[in-house]
Design a protein around this motif. Sequence first.
Motif, short mmCIF file in Angstrom:
data_model
loop_
_atom_site.label_atom_id
_atom_site.label_comp_id
_atom_site.label_asym_id
_atom_site.label_seq_id
_atom_site.Cartn_x
_atom_site.Cartn_y
_atom_site.Cartn_z
N ARG B 80 -28.01 25.25 2.74
CA ARG B 80 -29.92 25.67 2.73
C ARG B 80 -30.33 24.39 1.59
O ARG B 80 -31.45 24.55 1.12
N GLY B 81 -29.62 23.68 1.22
CA GLY B 81 -30.15 22.86 0.01
C GLY B 81 -29.68 23.22 -1.59
O GLY B 81 -30.57 22.95 -2.92
N ASP B 82 -28.39 24.49 -1.66
CA ASP B 82 -27.86 24.56 -2.63
C ASP B 82 -27.12 24.15 -3.14
O ASP B 82 -26.05 24.49 -2.72
N LEU B 83 -27.47 23.42 -4.93
CA LEU B 83 -26.43 22.67 -4.36
C LEU B 83 -25.91 23.60 -5.98
O LEU B 83 -25.32 22.17 -6.68
N GLY B 84 -25.98 24.27 -6.60
CA GLY B 84 -26.21 24.63 -7.88
C GLY B 84 -27.33 24.79 -8.42
O GLY B 84 -27.73 24.27 -8.73
N ILE B 85 -26.16 25.13 -10.00
CA ILE B 85 -27.91 25.19 -10.66
C ILE B 85 -26.77 23.94 -12.21
O ILE B 85 -25.59 24.24 -12.32
N ILE B 87 -25.92 22.33 -15.64
CA ILE B 87 -25.87 23.24 -16.72
C ILE B 87 -26.11 22.15 -17.81
O ILE B 87 -27.16 22.60 -18.67
N TRP B 88 -26.67 20.58 -17.50
CA TRP B 88 -27.12 20.34 -18.73
C TRP B 88 -27.95 19.93 -19.02
O TRP B 88 -28.79 20.62 -19.85
N LEU B 89 -28.99 20.27 -17.91
CA LEU B 89 -30.90 20.92 -17.68
C LEU B 89 -30.89 22.30 -16.95
O LEU B 89 -31.74 22.74 -16.65
N PHE B 90 -29.98 23.10 -17.69
CA PHE B 90 -30.39 24.40 -18.06
C PHE B 90 -31.99 24.63 -17.73
O PHE B 90 -31.79 24.75 -18.56
N PRO B 91 -32.09 25.51 -16.92
CA PRO B 91 -31.86 26.20 -15.07
C PRO B 91 -32.53 25.66 -14.36
O PRO B 91 -32.56 26.15 -13.75
N THR B 92 -32.58 24.20 -14.34
CA THR B 92 -33.40 23.71 -13.39
C THR B 92 -32.06 23.22 -12.32
O THR B 92 -30.72 23.30 -12.19
N PRO B 93 -32.66 23.71 -11.03
CA PRO B 93 -31.53 23.69 -9.93
C PRO B 93 -31.10 21.90 -9.77
O PRO B 93 -31.91 21.33 -9.99
N VAL B 94 -29.37 21.68 -9.52
CA VAL B 94 -29.37 20.32 -9.38
C VAL B 94 -29.34 19.42 -7.80
O VAL B 94 -30.24 18.89 -8.45
N TRP B 95 -30.26 20.05 -7.27
CA TRP B 95 -31.19 19.98 -5.94
C TRP B 95 -32.74 19.23 -6.28
O TRP B 95 -32.89 18.00 -6.02
N ASP B 96 -33.29 19.87 -7.60
CA ASP B 96 -34.94 19.59 -8.19
C ASP B 96 -33.95 17.72 -8.62
O ASP B 96 -34.67 17.53 -9.50
N VAL B 97 -33.11 18.21 -9.77
CA VAL B 97 -32.68 17.10 -10.81
C VAL B 97 -32.38 15.88 -9.80
O VAL B 97 -32.94 14.94 -10.64
#
Lengths: 313, 330
Positions: B80-85, B87-97
């Motif tokens: 689903r493209g969900d790699l988690g959130i 922590i460094w840029l909380f709360p950006t999803p890892v995918w977006d980062v």
Amino acid sequence: MTTPDTEPSGAAGTAAAPGAVAPAPAAAAVPRGALAETLYFAVRNGKLLGGLAVFTLLLVAALAGPLLLSGDPNAYVGLAAQAPSAEHWFGTTHFGQDVFAQFVHGLRSTFYVGAVGGGIAAVIGMVVGFTAGYRGGLVDEILNALTNVVLVLPALAVLLVINAYLGVRSLTVQALFIGLTSWPWAARAIRAQTLSLRARDFTDLARLSGVSTWKIIVREIAPNMSSYLFMTFILLFGGAILIGASLDFIGLGPTQGISLGLMLNNAAQWNALHLGMWWWFVPPGAGITAIVGSLYVMNVGLDEVFNPKLRET
Amino acid sequence: MRRYLLRKLLVYGLTFFVAVTVNWMIPRFMPGDPVSSMIARASVAQPEAVEAMRAHYNSLFGFDRPVFEQYVNFWIALLRGDLGISIWLFPTPVWDVIVRAVPYTIALLLPAILLSWIAGNWFGAFAARRRWLDNTMLPVGYILTATPYMWLAILMAWGLGVVAGIFPVAGGYSFELQPSWSWEFIGDLALHWFLPFASLFIVAFGGWAIGMRNMIIYELEADYANYLAALGAPARLIRRYAFRNAMLPQITGLALQLGTLVAGALVTEVVFSYPGLGHLILKAIQNQDFFLLQGTFLFIVIGVLIANFLIDIVYTVVDPRTRMGLGGAA
């Protein structure tokens, strides 16, 4: 390091994959005996001697240096950020640590990672390569698939994840994981060599006499490519050092002690660049380059010693 | 040809599967309890962040469920493209980062790999068997391949950036500029791009030049080269044939070197704080952001696999033996 003593003349069997340079026997009328002949060409090869000299010098520094400069290399011994002087040969860090003491201790760590990591990779590569090449069939298919999978996985990325989860990291664990991820190309090359040696008469003879598989591999096949195996180990040694240094530099080095990669990491992290403290980041990188470079040049020299086709006339 | 590519695809599929499994296994089989240690190490000040992290970790790891179900859930989330959130840029999803960082890494890696490969091959072929050039190129080439990527990057940043002041030494663009499609911004991007690119290019160049030089010498000793020479063919023609034959192992070499080149790009980005995947990895490690680290790992693996497959396709075009099913040296 013995060169093959029974081999059909010409390069009939050595036309393996390009790039895989098989050691062939020398037909020159120089000293008799395989070992004497190898030595004869070895002491006349500038590349081998030059590489060996640099490598030995650094190895001696790595072994003897920490004994002479005993004590913690990370201890604060002098004024901060001093340029090289008679007292501190390579100057001091931002915190007043002696860069030269860190350098010799770091050299030792670097050699250790290279030897252990490269050694483990060489052993795995040999076991997989010999087994796949000699057995063939299904075993070969499975081992080949495994080799290809590990080959395309980017080793550093895997190591990053593993090391990040390890809370306490030691040099040995680092070297172990480097060894476990960097063997595939060696296994491939050894497999190709084994395939060509398997079809030779002397291997057939041993098989007909009922010698067990492992004995054939150890006594008939391995000695005939010993120089090749040694050169593979050299390249794995250098590769392990470079991977280890990258890991250290990203910040996943050993949690205790010092290594050349860790020195680079510290220098970059504490802005040695902007402060103009070149003595902090030049020696560790130069040390790594010198070790790995001397290994590569030695490898070329050895290639020329073992392979008469490459000898300079 | 289809059989060849299908076989390759199978290996790559298997590799992806192994990579995901490794990614799933590492946190579970490492000593200690990952959830509490991660929260402890993350040292996030905001209480809602800690709570959200704990809830997220627990739902993602799902330690109360059977191992097999955890594994299947991990795959479902991944697809689903969900790699988690992060922590460094909380709360950006890892995918977006990661998606924001990928263009920088590609802009660095792709030109560095292709140009160093082309230039290195050309130069290696040119230098082979030319005494003076060969004698200087060989040691320089070996020193370059032995140079750790980050060290050359540091030296260049220091020499050309700090001392000479020609190039900026940190970041993807100047902080006083806003990302836009203006010439000013693009020029600034190029200025920041140049040093990381150049240091990657130079180290890789040495390796390709040596490889090509050795292959050309090997090819020039082959029977066909001797035969052509005996027929009185001009040396340029023989060299051209040797070059075409020597290309094949170099293409295979490109596939083999991808991992090293990617590793080089990662550490180079760290040196220059270039906002690509390498910089993300550094931040993820410094902030104990394991989701970001593992997400980046998967992206790198996928990128390397795609690149490998593209090289395989190129190989079938260049080497007719693979097309005919005769199996070249792949």
